[in-house]
Design a protein around this motif. Sequence first.
Motif, mmCIF file in Angstrom:
data_model
loop_
_atom_site.group_PDB
_atom_site.id
_atom_site.type_symbol
_atom_site.label_atom_id
_atom_site.label_comp_id
_atom_site.label_asym_id
_atom_site.label_seq_id
_atom_site.Cartn_x
_atom_site.Cartn_y
_atom_site.Cartn_z
ATOM 1 N N HIS A 1 0.832 -1.209 0.000
ATOM 2 C CA HIS A 1 0.000 0.000 0.000
ATOM 3 C C HIS A 1 0.861 1.251 0.000
ATOM 4 O O HIS A 1 0.595 2.211 -0.756
ATOM 5 N N ARG A 2 1.899 1.270 0.842
ATOM 6 C CA ARG A 2 2.790 2.434 0.903
ATOM 7 C C ARG A 2 3.540 2.624 -0.411
ATOM 8 O O ARG A 2 3.759 3.748 -0.863
ATOM 9 N N GLN A 3 3.947 1.509 -1.035
ATOM 10 C CA GLN A 3 4.632 1.600 -2.326
ATOM 11 C C GLN A 3 3.698 2.178 -3.391
ATOM 12 O O GLN A 3 4.107 2.997 -4.217
ATOM 13 N N HIS A 4 2.437 1.756 -3.355
ATOM 14 C CA HIS A 4 1.454 2.298 -4.297
ATOM 15 C C HIS A 4 1.260 3.796 -4.052
ATOM 16 O O HIS A 4 1.206 4.593 -5.009
ATOM 17 N N GLU A 5 1.142 4.181 -2.769
ATOM 18 C CA GLU A 5 0.993 5.607 -2.431
ATOM 19 C C GLU A 5 2.203 6.406 -2.892
ATOM 20 O O GLU A 5 2.059 7.519 -3.411
ATOM 21 N N ARG A 6 3.380 5.830 -2.697
ATOM 22 C CA ARG A 6 4.616 6.518 -3.101
ATOM 23 C C ARG A 6 4.651 6.735 -4.612
ATOM 24 O O ARG A 6 4.930 7.836 -5.077
ATOM 25 N N HIS A 7 4.350 5.674 -5.375
ATOM 26 C CA HIS A 7 4.368 5.792 -6.837
ATOM 27 C C HIS A 7 3.317 6.792 -7.316
ATOM 28 O O HIS A 7 3.567 7.576 -8.238
ATOM 29 N N GLN A 8 2.156 6.777 -6.669
ATOM 30 C CA GLN A 8 1.098 7.711 -7.041
ATOM 31 C C GLN A 8 1.524 9.146 -6.745
ATOM 32 O O GLN A 8 1.316 10.044 -7.572
ATOM 33 N N LEU A 9 2.134 9.371 -5.568
ATOM 34 C CA LEU A 9 2.599 10.711 -5.202
ATOM 35 C C LEU A 9 3.708 11.178 -6.145
ATOM 36 O O LEU A 9 3.714 12.334 -6.582
ATOM 37 N N GLU A 10 4.638 10.277 -6.459
ATOM 38 C CA GLU A 10 5.722 10.641 -7.384
ATOM 39 C C GLU A 10 5.156 11.048 -8.744
ATOM 40 O O GLU A 10 5.607 12.028 -9.346
ATOM 41 N N GLN A 11 4.160 10.315 -9.228
ATOM 42 C CA GLN A 11 3.558 10.623 -10.520
ATOM 43 C C GLN A 11 2.818 11.963 -10.479
ATOM 44 O O GLN A 11 2.906 12.775 -11.406
ATOM 45 N N GLU A 12 2.095 12.199 -9.388
ATOM 46 C CA GLU A 12 1.357 13.459 -9.251
ATOM 47 C C GLU A 12 2.315 14.642 -9.180
ATOM 48 O O GLU A 12 2.081 15.677 -9.826
ATOM 49 N N LEU A 13 3.394 14.492 -8.420
ATOM 50 C CA LEU A 13 4.379 15.571 -8.315
ATOM 51 C C LEU A 13 5.087 15.792 -9.648
ATOM 52 O O LEU A 13 5.389 16.928 -10.024
ATOM 53 N N HIS A 14 5.354 14.708 -10.350
ATOM 54 C CA HIS A 14 6.011 14.816 -11.658
ATOM 55 C C HIS A 14 5.123 15.576 -12.644
ATOM 56 O O HIS A 14 5.598 16.478 -13.358
ATOM 57 N N THR A 15 3.841 15.229 -12.669
ATOM 58 C CA THR A 15 2.903 15.916 -13.565
ATOM 59 C C THR A 15 2.783 17.386 -13.195
ATOM 60 O O THR A 15 2.772 18.263 -14.068
ATOM 61 N N GLU A 16 2.694 17.651 -11.894
ATOM 62 C CA GLU A 16 2.620 19.041 -11.429
ATOM 63 C C GLU A 16 3.868 19.815 -11.834
ATOM 64 O O GLU A 16 3.779 20.969 -12.284
ATOM 65 N N SER A 17 5.027 19.182 -11.712
ATOM 66 C CA SER A 17 6.285 19.847 -12.062
ATOM 67 C C SER A 17 6.371 20.125 -13.557
ATOM 68 O O SER A 17 6.934 21.142 -13.975
ATOM 69 N N GLU A 18 5.834 19.231 -14.378
ATOM 70 C CA GLU A 18 5.821 19.465 -15.822
ATOM 71 C C GLU A 18 4.983 20.695 -16.165
ATOM 72 O O GLU A 18 5.365 21.507 -17.021
ATOM 73 N N ILE A 19 3.834 20.826 -15.498
ATOM 74 C CA ILE A 19 2.979 21.999 -15.724
ATOM 75 C C ILE A 19 3.686 23.271 -15.273
ATOM 76 O O ILE A 19 3.690 24.293 -15.975
ATOM 77 N N ILE A 20 4.316 23.209 -14.098
ATOM 78 C CA ILE A 20 5.042 24.368 -13.585
ATOM 79 C C ILE A 20 6.186 24.739 -14.519
ATOM 80 O O ILE A 20 6.440 25.930 -14.770
#
Length: 272
Positions: A32-51
């Motif tokens: 579960h934590r690994q899934h949360e981590r991958h999801q957070l990394e993906q969300e931050l990556h997408t946010e950073s691309e927009i920024i």
Amino acid sequence: AHTWKDFFIHIATIVIGLLIAVGLEQTVEAIHRQHERHQLEQELHTESEIIQRNAKIDIDKYDTALKFQLALRKDLSLRISSHGKLNPPPRADFASSTGRGLPASDTIVILTPIWEAAKADGRLTLLPEGLRRAYGVVSWRKSVIDKHLELSSAARNAVNSFAFQFSDIQSPRSPDLSRMSEAQLTELRALVTDSFEKLLVLRNQMVDFSGELNLVLGKELIDQQALSPADWKVLTEVRASHRLDLAKMVREIDAEDAARDQVTSKSTKPIQ
């Protein structure tokens, strides 16, 4: 259990069962934590691309605004040095009316809602140390940019408020320099100079911000306290790609003004 052997077998069975249960629970939690981590990394990556896209737009807009301020300062200096004999025509787009970040500049506000939410609810601990530190650098740079954005906005507003006193109600964004005394022209030039310097600092901070985003998006993580040679290479490349040549800007302004004056001269030349 009627014998000590039966008793210990019974206890061992219970212990093994508990260990299996705990192991399964920890395995499920780790997944579960690994899934949360991958999801957070993906969300931050997408946010950073927009920024990153917004940052590049902002840098271009800042360069346009800096060029305009250089041109306006040139007009003011001509008017002052000629003691009012030269009256350059109003500059086009003295101040845009659709600013979104820096007032009257068309720049885009830099938002980091995912990072802020993850920081508030403690999910940042899911990230690897290097990645967490890298995003921390990006977050720190954004706070610096926010401070300089506020300073630059105030300086730009001071220029606009002063200059618009000398414009007609029909065209409030086209102040007439001929209506200003030499002292007022000098005061406006000082305000323009201050606005230029503050915008230049903001612009350079945005360039470094773009470079630090490249480190995160390129997964060249900052795993140590100091930047590595590879990290510096990324930042150096970004600074080189956004190098600001003020001398070139001045030459472009002079060429554009010469072309404008030539057209004006032809249009006002009497018909023989």
